[in-house]
Structures are given as C-alpha cells and as structure tokens.
Design an enzyme around this catalytic site. Structure first.
Site, PDB file in Angstrom:
ATOM      1  N   ARG A 265     -13.688  22.765 -35.230  1.00 46.67           N
ATOM      2  CA  ARG A 265     -14.727  22.463 -34.250  1.00 46.67           C
ATOM      3  C   ARG A 265     -14.600  23.353 -33.013  1.00 46.67           C
ATOM      4  O   ARG A 265     -15.584  23.725 -32.382  1.00 46.67           O
ATOM      5  CB  ARG A 265     -14.624  20.988 -33.866  1.00 46.67           C
TER       6      ARG A 265
ATOM      7  N   HIS B 298     -17.553  25.367 -31.051  1.00 48.35           N
ATOM      8  CA  HIS B 298     -17.867  25.194 -29.625  1.00 48.35           C
ATOM      9  C   HIS B 298     -17.642  26.483 -28.852  1.00 48.35           C
ATOM     10  O   HIS B 298     -18.390  26.792 -27.925  1.00 48.35           O
ATOM     11  CB  HIS B 298     -17.033  24.065 -29.023  1.00 48.35           C
TER      12      HIS B 298
ATOM     13  N   ASN C 187     -17.269  14.297 -21.278  1.00 49.60           N
ATOM     14  CA  ASN C 187     -16.047  15.011 -21.652  1.00 49.60           C
ATOM     15  C   ASN C 187     -16.074  15.524 -23.082  1.00 49.60           C
ATOM     16  O   ASN C 187     -16.451  14.822 -23.989  1.00 49.60           O
ATOM     17  CB  ASN C 187     -14.849  14.071 -21.516  1.00 49.60           C
TER      18      ASN C 187
ATOM     19  N   HIS D 270     -18.631  18.594 -41.289  1.00 50.48           N
ATOM     20  CA  HIS D 270     -18.408  17.162 -41.049  1.00 50.48           C
ATOM     21  C   HIS D 270     -17.865  16.440 -42.290  1.00 50.48           C
ATOM     22  O   HIS D 270     -17.817  15.219 -42.312  1.00 50.48           O
ATOM     23  CB  HIS D 270     -19.699  16.513 -40.526  1.00 50.48           C
TER      24      HIS D 270
HETATM   25  C1  HEM Z   1     -25.321  20.899 -36.497  1.00 52.96           C
HETATM   26  C2  HEM Z   1     -25.068  20.428 -35.312  1.00 52.96           C
HETATM   27  C3  HEM Z   1     -23.813  19.683 -34.974  1.00 52.96           C
HETATM   28  C4  HEM Z   1     -23.742  18.537 -34.250  1.00 52.96           C
HETATM   29  C5  HEM Z   1     -24.912  17.790 -33.636  1.00 52.96           C
HETATM   30  C6  HEM Z   1     -22.354  18.153 -34.193  1.00 52.96           C
HETATM   31  C7  HEM Z   1     -21.867  17.047 -33.516  1.00 52.96           C
HETATM   32  C8  HEM Z   1     -20.592  16.574 -33.611  1.00 52.96           C
HETATM   33  C9  HEM Z   1     -20.102  15.371 -32.981  1.00 52.96           C
HETATM   34  C10 HEM Z   1     -20.927  14.469 -32.074  1.00 52.96           C
HETATM   35  C11 HEM Z   1     -18.816  15.192 -33.354  1.00 52.96           C
HETATM   36  C12 HEM Z   1     -17.903  14.037 -32.975  1.00 52.96           C
HETATM   37  C13 HEM Z   1     -17.244  14.257 -31.647  1.00 52.96           C
HETATM   38  C14 HEM Z   1     -16.526  13.009 -31.216  1.00 52.96           C
HETATM   39  O1  HEM Z   1     -17.191  12.000 -31.039  1.00 52.96           O
HETATM   40  O2  HEM Z   1     -15.293  13.057 -31.072  1.00 52.96           O
HETATM   41  C15 HEM Z   1     -18.473  16.286 -34.225  1.00 52.96           C
HETATM   42  C16 HEM Z   1     -17.243  16.460 -34.815  1.00 52.96           C
HETATM   43  C17 HEM Z   1     -16.904  17.575 -35.544  1.00 52.96           C
HETATM   44  N1  HEM Z   1     -17.685  18.677 -35.754  1.00 52.96           N
HETATM   45 FE1  HEM Z   1     -19.657  18.848 -35.384  1.00 52.96          FE
HETATM   46  N2  HEM Z   1     -21.608  19.071 -34.874  1.00 52.96           N
HETATM   47  C18 HEM Z   1     -22.451  20.029 -35.363  1.00 52.96           C
HETATM   48  C19 HEM Z   1     -22.083  21.157 -36.070  1.00 52.96           C
HETATM   49  C20 HEM Z   1     -20.788  21.487 -36.373  1.00 52.96           C
HETATM   50  C21 HEM Z   1     -20.364  22.764 -36.881  1.00 52.96           C
HETATM   51  C22 HEM Z   1     -21.285  23.956 -37.102  1.00 52.96           C
HETATM   52  C23 HEM Z   1     -19.032  22.691 -37.082  1.00 52.96           C
HETATM   53  C24 HEM Z   1     -18.083  23.731 -37.574  1.00 52.96           C
HETATM   54  C25 HEM Z   1     -18.424  24.791 -38.271  1.00 52.96           C
HETATM   55  C26 HEM Z   1     -18.622  21.345 -36.712  1.00 52.96           C
HETATM   56  C27 HEM Z   1     -17.354  20.838 -36.864  1.00 52.96           C
HETATM   57  C28 HEM Z   1     -16.972  19.570 -36.498  1.00 52.96           C
HETATM   58  C29 HEM Z   1     -15.677  18.994 -36.841  1.00 52.96           C
HETATM   59  C30 HEM Z   1     -14.617  19.632 -37.700  1.00 52.96           C
HETATM   60  C31 HEM Z   1     -15.626  17.742 -36.217  1.00 52.96           C
HETATM   61  C32 HEM Z   1     -14.453  16.749 -36.243  1.00 52.96           C
HETATM   62  C33 HEM Z   1     -13.532  17.024 -35.090  1.00 52.96           C
HETATM   63  C34 HEM Z   1     -12.279  16.164 -35.080  1.00 52.96           C
HETATM   64  O3  HEM Z   1     -11.936  15.504 -36.051  1.00 52.96           O
HETATM   65  O4  HEM Z   1     -11.615  16.159 -34.043  1.00 52.96           O
HETATM   66  N3  HEM Z   1     -19.712  20.667 -36.270  1.00 52.96           N
HETATM   67  N4  HEM Z   1     -19.563  17.117 -34.347  1.00 52.96           N
HETATM   68  C1  NAG Z   2     -12.719  13.423 -18.381  1.00 54.37           C
HETATM   69  O1  NAG Z   2     -11.571  14.230 -18.298  1.00 54.37           O
HETATM   70  C2  NAG Z   2     -10.888  14.140 -17.083  1.00 54.37           C
HETATM   71  C3  NAG Z   2      -9.787  15.167 -17.071  1.00 54.37           C
HETATM   72  O2  NAG Z   2      -9.172  15.290 -18.314  1.00 54.37           O
HETATM   73  C4  NAG Z   2     -10.391  12.705 -16.918  1.00 54.37           C
HETATM   74  O3  NAG Z   2      -9.684  12.573 -15.700  1.00 54.37           O
HETATM   75  C5  NAG Z   2     -11.587  11.760 -16.919  1.00 54.37           C
HETATM   76  O4  NAG Z   2     -11.161  10.433 -16.844  1.00 54.37           O
HETATM   77  C6  NAG Z   2     -12.406  11.963 -18.187  1.00 54.37           C
HETATM   78  N1  NAG Z   2     -13.647  11.203 -18.095  1.00 54.37           N
HETATM   79  C7  NAG Z   2     -14.102  10.447 -19.089  1.00 54.37           C
HETATM   80  C8  NAG Z   2     -15.400   9.778 -18.847  1.00 54.37           C
HETATM   81  O5  NAG Z   2     -13.510  10.312 -20.158  1.00 54.37           O
END
Ligand code: HEM
Ligand code: NAG
Ligand code: NAG
Ligand code: NAG
Length: 328
Positions: A64, A68, A96, A195
């Site tokens: 991810r 980003h 965040n 995902h």
């Molecule tokens: C198409 C549009 C996309 C949207 C709207 C989207 C949105 C999101 C969101 C909301 C999360 C969860 C974040 C959280 O709540 O912690 C997520 C996780 C993730 N996304 Fe996407 N994403 C997109 C595309 C992608 C792409 C292109 C990649 C990589 C090539 C990607 C890789 C990942 C991975 C690996 C996670 C899991 C991260 C973890 O386990 O920490 N996403 N994404």
């Molecule tokens: C966002 O990140 C900052 C710095 O890591 C932390 O102090 C803060 O509490 C976080 N805010 C939220 C809404 O999680």
C-alpha cells in the site's frame, strides 16, 4: 554521394545519442544498481524477511505504501518524510494515514544497511518499489523485475493526499482519478486486487453498514450475511478494530478478492463498484476464475504504477535518511 551518406550517418548518430541522453534523464530501468550497489535488492529482501518474522501482515503495508507514494507527487518517497515545525507531511495528513509505524521503521532498517553498503546511492523511492514487489511475492504473487533509478523528492505536503481515492468512490470517480495518473480502467480493476491481502479499519466501510448515502440503513448491495458479520466486528463508532479485507485468505495473494466481489462481498464501495459496468465486471469474473492471469496482469500494472511521476538524474536526490529531506 559518400559525403551525403556520411552526413546522414552523423545525423542519425546524433539523434540516437540525444535520445539516449534524454532517456537517461527520464527513464528508469531494470538493474540500475547492478554496478553501483549490486546487493541492493538482496539487502531489501533480507530486511523484509526480518519484518515478516515480527509481523506476518506487514507486507500489505509495504504494498500500500508504494501505491500511496506513487499517487501523491509520483513515486519519489514523499510518503516517508516526517513532519517538521513548518510542514505537515503526507504521512500526517488528516484523516490520519493508517500505516503502522513498523512500516516506516522497516524502511529505516533497510536504508541503514544500504547506506553502510553503498553510501547515498539507493533512493528511498526505489526501496519502496522493491519492498512492494517482494511483499507480493512473499504472499504468493508473481515475481517481476522492478525498473529502478528513481530519485527522492524534496517535498511532502499533507494537503496533496487528496490525490488518494477514498473507499466511497464509485467507478466513474475511480476511473477519472486513475486516468489522471496514466492508468486505465484495466489497471484499476487489476490493481484493486491488492485488496486480496491486508486489513481495513471500520470507518472505511461503516457507512455501508449503518448509513449508506445518508439513508440511515445499510448498503442494499452488500451481502446480508457478510454485513451481519461486519456489524459484529464493527459496532457504530468503532475506529480501532481492523478487519481482514479478504477473510477467505488474508495473507495469500490469490483471486479470492474477485470471487468476493462477484458475490457482493467486496468490502468497500470502491471494490464493489467494479461490478457496475459490463466491461469491468467481465474482467472481475475472468480474474476470479484465473488466478494466474490476475497475478501476471498485476505484476504488469505494478510496473506501470511504479513509473508515475518518477524523478531521475538531477531532478531529485538520494536521501541519507528517508524521513528527512536533504537539498544536495
Ligand atoms: C482503487 C482505489 C483504492 C481505494 C479506494 C483503496 C482504499 C483502501 C482503504 C480504505 C484501505 C484500508 C485502510 C484502513 O482502513 O486501514 C486500503 C487498504 C489497502 N490497500 Fe487500498 N485502495 C485502493 C487501491 C489500492 C491499490 C492500487 C493498492 C496497491 C497496488 C492498494 C493496496 C492496499 C493494501 C495492501 C491495503 C491493506 C493495508 C494493510 O493491511 O495495512 N489499494 N485501501
Ligand atoms: C494522528 O496522528 C497524530 C500523530 O501521529 C496523533 O497524535 C493523533 O492523535 C492522530 N489523530 C487521529 C485522529 O488518529
Ligand atoms: C459517481 O459519483 C459522482 C459524484 O458523487 C456522481 O456525480 C456520479 O453520478 C456517480 N456515478 C455513478 C455512475 O454513480
Ligand atoms: C447519515 O449520513 C448523512 C449523510 O451522509 C449525514 O448527514 C447524517 O448525519 C448521518 N447520520 C448518522 C446518524 O450518522
């Protein structure tokens, strides 16, 4: 006549020379470090293996991270920069970013070893690209050669994270955004397959459980059994719980994300929106049935994504510490 031929030969030589010079300033290539830091990719992989031992899910964060990084200002490691007194950096953009500290610590360990092995040579942006590839492979995805030679940027601006898609986006919005980054609809369907690994926090999909489009009801397009399970995991207002995005196989890079989407079990509105046109839903069904096709296409789309807005040559720098911008 002989003179004429010689002239045109010089001309074509000059053209070729110009093209290769231009190329070296704007293109990344496989094996960029083969002379300057031959162990670079091995070092990245060794440090990642350590990170996997501490946290089996960390590779999803690394994948991810590359996404980003590339979507905001191009693949130039702006995502790694820490905020300073005068500047809120991307990683601290409100709301965040949800990256684990471990992911930034992991990059730091890699960078430290690379600095010891080959000082100021391997960019932070390339480290991210290598780590994303190695993470995909770790979970069972297809290996691909990563073109390298990216330089690191000199800016990181919280406000620019508007270039990241929210999970509430529909297909039209996603397509427009991906097009603006040089990625087409096929790339969108393919890269969404990321995902198939990793986790999400409840706020990313809570609207689909409790208040879809302001209706105070759930999203009718979400499978009701799956919705029930998600509501148990995510009571209203919960911001801390993480759920597996692909509960079938959260740590395997397979086709089950697409199978879920074909059965109304895509977690985000954005995931489920892939079913909203024939063109994209056909692709989803194809990937659901053919994991090897998905993996092959995913590798190709990653290489493409990894070229968004890259800096090369004098356009950027190689940071000594990925968290700190240097101006040399
Ligand atoms: C198409 C549009 C996309 C949207 C709207 C989207 C949105 C999101 C969101 C909301 C999360 C969860 C974040 C959280 O709540 O912690 C997520 C996780 C993730 N996304 Fe996407 N994403 C997109 C595309 C992608 C792409 C292109 C990649 C990589 C090539 C990607 C890789 C990942 C991975 C690996 C996670 C899991 C991260 C973890 O386990 O920490 N996403 N994404
Ligand atoms: C966002 O990140 C900052 C710095 O890591 C932390 O102090 C803060 O509490 C976080 N805010 C939220 C809404 O999680
Ligand atoms: C997608 O969302 C945008 C913005 O809310 C809206 O204007 C558009 O009509 C939506 N497209 C579809 C196909 O639902
Ligand atoms: C439901 O969503 C609408 C529009 O998105 C919002 O205005 C309203 O405050 C929400 N209601 C609750 C109870 O969250």
């Amino acid at each position: 006549m002989a003179l004429g031929r010689g002239g045109s030969m010089w001309l074509s030589l000059a053209v070729v020379l110009c093209m290769s010079l231009a190329g070296s300033a704007s293109e990344i290539k496989v094996g960029f470090y083969s002379d300057s830091c031959p162990k670079a990719e091995d070092i990245v992989k060794e440090e990642l293996d350590k990170a996997f031992k501490a946290n089996a899910g960390i590779g999803a964060d690394f994948l991810r991270l590359h996404f980003h990084d590339c979507f905001v200002r191009g693949c130039e490691a702006s995502i790694l920069v820490d905020s300073t007194k005068g500047n809120i950096a991307e990683k601290d953009a409100p709301p965040n970013e949800t990256f684990e500290d471990e992911v930034f610590d992991g990059i730091d360990s890699i960078k430290k070893r690379l600095e010891a092995a080959c000082k100021r040579t391997v960019s932070c942006a390339d480290i991210i690209a290598f780590a994303a590839r190695d993470s995909i492979v770790h979970y069972g995805g297809k290996y691909y050669s990563v073109p390298s030679g990216r330089k690191d940027g000199r800016k990181s601006i919280a406000k620019e994270t508007v270039d990241l898609p929210p999970p509430t986006f529909n297909l039209t919005q996603l397509t427009t955004l991906f097009y603006s980054k040089g990625l087409n609809r096929d790339d969108l369907v393919t890269l969404s397959g990321a995902h198939t690994i990793g986790v999400a926090h409840c706020p990313a999909f809570a609207d689909r459980l409790y208040n879809y489009s302001g209706t105070l009801k759930g999203d009718p397009s979400l499978d009701s059994g799956y919705a029930k399970k998600l509501k148990r995991e995510c009571p209203p207002g919960n911001t801390v719980t993480e759920v597996d995005m692909d509960p079938q196989s959260p740590l395997t890079f397979d086709s089950s994300f697409y199978k879920a989407v074909t059965t109304h079990r895509g977690l985000f509105t954005s995931d489920q929106s892939l079913m909203s046109t024939d063109e994209t839903s056909n692709k989803v069904s194809q990937y659901a049935k053919n994991p090897n096709l998905f993996k092959k296409k995913f590798a190709a789309s990653m290489v493409k994504m990894g070229k968004i807005g890259v800096l090369t040559g004098k356009q950027g720098t190689v940071r000594a510490n990925c968290r700190v911008i240097n101006y040399s």
